[in-house]
Design a protein around this motif. Structure first.
Motif, PDB file in Angstrom:
ATOM      1  N   ILE A 120       3.083 -36.172  31.631  1.00  0.00           N
ATOM      2  CA  ILE A 120       3.826 -36.276  32.202  1.00  0.00           C
ATOM      3  C   ILE A 120       5.317 -36.948  31.691  1.00  0.00           C
ATOM      4  CG2 ILE A 120       5.144 -37.263  34.620  1.00  0.00           C
ATOM      5  CD1 ILE A 120       2.295 -36.605  35.819  1.00  0.00           C
ATOM      6  N   PHE A 121       4.835 -38.082  31.077  1.00  0.00           N
ATOM      7  CA  PHE A 121       5.932 -38.892  30.627  1.00  0.00           C
ATOM      8  C   PHE A 121       6.264 -38.192  29.187  1.00  0.00           C
ATOM      9  CE2 PHE A 121       4.586 -41.998  33.504  1.00  0.00           C
ATOM     10  CZ  PHE A 121       5.685 -43.085  33.394  1.00  0.00           C
ATOM     11  N   LEU A 122       5.486 -37.557  28.361  1.00  0.00           N
ATOM     12  CA  LEU A 122       5.891 -36.976  27.242  1.00  0.00           C
ATOM     13  C   LEU A 122       6.465 -35.855  27.424  1.00  0.00           C
ATOM     14  CD1 LEU A 122       2.698 -37.503  25.283  1.00  0.00           C
ATOM     15  CD2 LEU A 122       4.785 -38.192  24.678  1.00  0.00           C
ATOM     16  N   MET A 123       6.285 -34.983  28.340  1.00  0.00           N
ATOM     17  CA  MET A 123       6.960 -33.688  28.765  1.00  0.00           C
ATOM     18  C   MET A 123       8.460 -34.050  29.300  1.00  0.00           C
ATOM     19  SD  MET A 123       6.670 -30.333  29.055  1.00  0.00           S
ATOM     20  CE  MET A 123       4.901 -30.191  29.001  1.00  0.00           C
ATOM     21  N   LEU A 124       8.538 -35.036  30.050  1.00  0.00           N
ATOM     22  CA  LEU A 124       9.843 -35.421  30.403  1.00  0.00           C
ATOM     23  C   LEU A 124      10.920 -35.853  29.203  1.00  0.00           C
ATOM     24  CD1 LEU A 124       9.175 -37.715  33.597  1.00  0.00           C
ATOM     25  CD2 LEU A 124      10.391 -35.433  33.528  1.00  0.00           C
ATOM     26  N   PHE A 125      10.158 -36.431  28.261  1.00  0.00           N
ATOM     27  CA  PHE A 125      10.935 -36.854  27.032  1.00  0.00           C
ATOM     28  C   PHE A 125      11.234 -35.759  26.018  1.00  0.00           C
ATOM     29  CE2 PHE A 125      10.252 -38.937  22.605  1.00  0.00           C
ATOM     30  CZ  PHE A 125      11.559 -39.613  22.637  1.00  0.00           C
ATOM     31  N   ASP A 126      10.399 -34.893  26.206  1.00  0.00           N
ATOM     32  CA  ASP A 126      10.585 -33.479  25.407  1.00  0.00           C
ATOM     33  C   ASP A 126      11.493 -32.638  26.063  1.00  0.00           C
ATOM     34  OD1 ASP A 126       9.758 -32.230  23.195  1.00  0.00           O
ATOM     35  OD2 ASP A 126       7.610 -32.023  23.778  1.00  0.00           O
ATOM     36  N   LEU A 127      11.774 -32.638  27.387  1.00  0.00           N
ATOM     37  CA  LEU A 127      12.764 -31.826  28.046  1.00  0.00           C
ATOM     38  C   LEU A 127      14.202 -32.385  27.940  1.00  0.00           C
ATOM     39  CD1 LEU A 127      10.859 -30.974  31.419  1.00  0.00           C
ATOM     40  CD2 LEU A 127      11.475 -29.385  29.394  1.00  0.00           C
ATOM     41  N   PHE A 128      14.278 -33.843  28.067  1.00  0.00           N
ATOM     42  CA  PHE A 128      15.683 -34.548  28.020  1.00  0.00           C
ATOM     43  C   PHE A 128      16.109 -34.940  26.442  1.00  0.00           C
ATOM     44  CE2 PHE A 128      14.340 -35.629  32.297  1.00  0.00           C
ATOM     45  CZ  PHE A 128      15.405 -35.073  33.060  1.00  0.00           C
ATOM     46  N   LEU A 129      14.979 -35.009  25.572  1.00  0.00           N
ATOM     47  CA  LEU A 129      15.383 -35.323  23.968  1.00  0.00           C
ATOM     48  C   LEU A 129      14.512 -34.441  23.340  1.00  0.00           C
ATOM     49  CD1 LEU A 129      15.861 -39.127  24.312  1.00  0.00           C
ATOM     50  CD2 LEU A 129      17.580 -37.595  24.002  1.00  0.00           C
ATOM     51  N   PRO A 130      14.778 -33.116  23.290  1.00  0.00           N
ATOM     52  CA  PRO A 130      14.043 -32.268  22.640  1.00  0.00           C
ATOM     53  C   PRO A 130      14.039 -32.614  21.124  1.00  0.00           C
ATOM     54  CG  PRO A 130      15.883 -31.022  23.293  1.00  0.00           C
ATOM     55  CD  PRO A 130      15.872 -32.251  23.969  1.00  0.00           C
ATOM     56  N   TRP A 131      13.023 -32.409  20.043  1.00  0.00           N
ATOM     57  CA  TRP A 131      13.030 -32.573  18.774  1.00  0.00           C
ATOM     58  C   TRP A 131      12.801 -31.062  18.043  1.00  0.00           C
ATOM     59  CZ3 TRP A 131       8.396 -33.709  15.318  1.00  0.00           C
ATOM     60  CH2 TRP A 131       8.967 -34.197  14.009  1.00  0.00           C
ATOM     61  N   LYS A 132      13.887 -30.819  17.461  1.00  0.00           N
ATOM     62  CA  LYS A 132      14.005 -29.602  16.867  1.00  0.00           C
ATOM     63  C   LYS A 132      13.345 -29.465  15.500  1.00  0.00           C
ATOM     64  CE  LYS A 132      16.021 -27.609  20.450  1.00  0.00           C
ATOM     65  NZ  LYS A 132      15.431 -26.721  21.328  1.00  0.00           N
ATOM     66  N   THR A 133      12.581 -28.735  15.130  1.00  0.00           N
ATOM     67  CA  THR A 133      12.022 -28.468  13.718  1.00  0.00           C
ATOM     68  C   THR A 133      11.515 -27.095  13.730  1.00  0.00           C
ATOM     69  OG1 THR A 133       9.524 -28.820  14.464  1.00  0.00           O
ATOM     70  CG2 THR A 133      10.858 -30.775  13.654  1.00  0.00           C
ATOM     71  N   SER A 134      11.541 -26.781  12.337  1.00  0.00           N
ATOM     72  CA  SER A 134      11.230 -25.172  12.030  1.00  0.00           C
ATOM     73  C   SER A 134       9.575 -25.054  12.289  1.00  0.00           C
ATOM     74  CB  SER A 134      11.468 -24.704  10.646  1.00  0.00           C
ATOM     75  OG  SER A 134      11.136 -25.715   9.789  1.00  0.00           O
ATOM     76  N   SER A 135       9.320 -24.040  13.085  1.00  0.00           N
ATOM     77  CA  SER A 135       7.747 -23.867  13.302  1.00  0.00           C
ATOM     78  C   SER A 135       7.038 -23.094  12.077  1.00  0.00           C
ATOM     79  CB  SER A 135       7.591 -23.127  14.691  1.00  0.00           C
ATOM     80  OG  SER A 135       8.216 -23.462  15.509  1.00  0.00           O
ATOM     81  N   ALA A 136       5.929 -23.666  11.765  1.00  0.00           N
ATOM     82  CA  ALA A 136       5.290 -22.729  10.913  1.00  0.00           C
ATOM     83  C   ALA A 136       4.821 -21.562  10.917  1.00  0.00           C
ATOM     84  CB  ALA A 136       4.043 -24.074  10.509  1.00  0.00           C
ATOM     85  N   ASN A 137       4.724 -21.095  12.074  1.00  0.00           N
ATOM     86  CA  ASN A 137       4.227 -19.722  12.411  1.00  0.00           C
ATOM     87  C   ASN A 137       2.694 -19.341  11.850  1.00  0.00           C
ATOM     88  OD1 ASN A 137       6.658 -19.270  14.003  1.00  0.00           O
ATOM     89  ND2 ASN A 137       7.779 -18.799  12.241  1.00  0.00           N
ATOM     90  N   GLN A 138       2.019 -20.266  11.776  1.00  0.00           N
ATOM     91  CA  GLN A 138       0.544 -19.873  11.400  1.00  0.00           C
ATOM     92  C   GLN A 138      -0.448 -19.855  12.450  1.00  0.00           C
ATOM     93  OE1 GLN A 138      -0.797 -22.293   7.958  1.00  0.00           O
ATOM     94  NE2 GLN A 138       1.084 -22.903   7.444  1.00  0.00           N
ATOM     95  N   THR A 139      -1.472 -19.051  11.967  1.00  0.00           N
ATOM     96  CA  THR A 139      -2.463 -18.947  13.185  1.00  0.00           C
ATOM     97  C   THR A 139      -3.388 -20.052  13.338  1.00  0.00           C
ATOM     98  OG1 THR A 139      -3.945 -17.985  11.499  1.00  0.00           O
ATOM     99  CG2 THR A 139      -2.474 -16.559  12.708  1.00  0.00           C
ATOM    100  N   PHE A 140      -4.230 -20.226  14.359  1.00  0.00           N
ATOM    101  CA  PHE A 140      -5.070 -21.302  14.617  1.00  0.00           C
ATOM    102  C   PHE A 140      -6.512 -20.831  14.616  1.00  0.00           C
ATOM    103  CE2 PHE A 140      -0.904 -22.685  16.315  1.00  0.00           C
ATOM    104  CZ  PHE A 140      -0.855 -24.078  15.826  1.00  0.00           C
ATOM    105  N   GLY A 141      -6.842 -20.359  13.589  1.00  0.00           N
ATOM    106  CA  GLY A 141      -8.464 -19.873  13.192  1.00  0.00           C
ATOM    107  C   GLY A 141      -9.098 -20.683  13.351  1.00  0.00           C
ATOM    108  N   SER A 142      -9.013 -22.153  13.000  1.00  0.00           N
ATOM    109  CA  SER A 142     -10.028 -23.249  12.860  1.00  0.00           C
ATOM    110  C   SER A 142     -10.197 -23.878  14.147  1.00  0.00           C
ATOM    111  CB  SER A 142      -9.551 -24.059  11.840  1.00  0.00           C
ATOM    112  OG  SER A 142      -8.421 -24.580  12.038  1.00  0.00           O
TER     113      SER A 142
END
Length: 300
Positions: A78-100
């Motif tokens: 809950i606390f982290l989601m609120l932090f993410d919604l009000f102060l989002p951190w923008k980075t470039s996604s790696a767009n890799q699969t999660f086969g592991s």
């Protein structure tokens, strides 16, 4: 009281003064730590087997685990989601699969095998069980010494920690929301607040949290603490692919202390190289603070 604090903090501090530069020795330390984790869980399983009224106590362990996990992991979310919604951190996604991911879940479940094996062997009346407490103390000191060396060998300077605002921010949110969840759980379980705070302060470091709480409060509380922290790791592995692209700070925070090692590859795959520094800083800080918080709550 002071002996309990010293036995946890002194080996960690001594180990942190030792810096290992050779890769082969770092690899050996990591391997020894891995073996020690399984050994500790084996001993915890044996202690469970020696509980009176075993069926009732196992029910209590599962009940405690469910409550503490819902309160702490839910509070983090809950606390982290609120932090993410009000102060989002923008980075470039790696767009890799999660086969592991399945493989990582299976690796994480190995700790249950060690616990179950210890439980089975503990049912046999072996003379060695009378020395369990002494064995645990020796292993604990050696474990913390190696953890201190491992932390120092990661080449993380104080400057790097202080300058990484994202890692520090997620660490603070995780700590505050976890402690709030621990206090709520203590009230629901009718436990002293310091016990609830102690149970919640593992931050995913299941091998050490379980043994510290077992030493301080017995096998029931120790086992519930262990299960709470292993569930954090398992749920983090499951949720990373789903949350990482949109809620990076939430995903990072939910990994807790494991963001420095076990869940780091998945974080990097989903969010790119930019998430690695804050992930290492968060894992480092939580790993360093965890035994301090837990010993203070247990013996302070």
């Amino acid at each position: 009281m002071y002996f309990g604090i010293l036995i946890a903090l002194v080996p960690l501090c001594i180990g942190y003064l030792i810096k290992c530069k050779q890769e082969k020795w770092i690899a050996k330390i990591n391997q020894i730590l891995s073996w020690m984790v399984y050994f500790i869980l084996f001993i915890m399983g044996a202690e469970l087997a020696h509980l009176d009224n075993l069926a009732t106590n196992l029910q209590n362990i599962l009940f405690y685990t469910v409550i503490i996990f819902i309160c702490t992991f839910g509070g983090n979310f809950i606390f982290l989601m609120l932090f993410d919604l009000f102060l989002p951190w923008k980075t470039s996604s790696a767009n890799q699969t999660f086969g592991s991911r399945v493989k990582m879940i299976l690796e994480s479940l190995r700790v249950f095998i060690a616990l179950v094996l210890g439980f089975i062997v503990g049912l046999f009346p072996l003379f060695v069980w009378q020395y369990t407490e002494n064995i645990i103390q020796v292993v604990l000191v050696f474990l913390l010494l190696l953890i201190g060396i491992q932390l120092r060998s990661n080449n993380i300077s104080l400057k790097q920690i202080l300058l990484n605002k994202v890692g520090i921010a997620t660490t603070l949110i995780v700590i505050i929301s976890t402690f709030i969840g621990g206090m709520v759980a203590a009230l629901l379980l009718d436990l002293p607040l310091r016990v609830g705070l102690g149970m919640s302060s593992g931050f995913g470091w299941y091998s050490l949290s379980g043994i510290l709480m077992t030493e301080a409060h017995g096998a029931i509380i120790g086992s519930a603490t262990f299960l709470n922290d292993i569930l954090r790791e398992l749920f983090a592995i499951i949720l990373i692919p789903t949350l990482i692209k949109r809620y990076k700070l939430t995903t990072l925070g939910l990994c807790g202390a494991t963001s420095m090692d076990f869940t780091l590859p998945m974080l990097q795959k989903g969010a790119g190289i930019m998430i690695v520094p804050p992930a290492i800083v968060q894992g480092f800080l939580l790993t360093l603070l965890m035994p301090i918080f837990m010993t203070l709550f247990n013996y302070g």
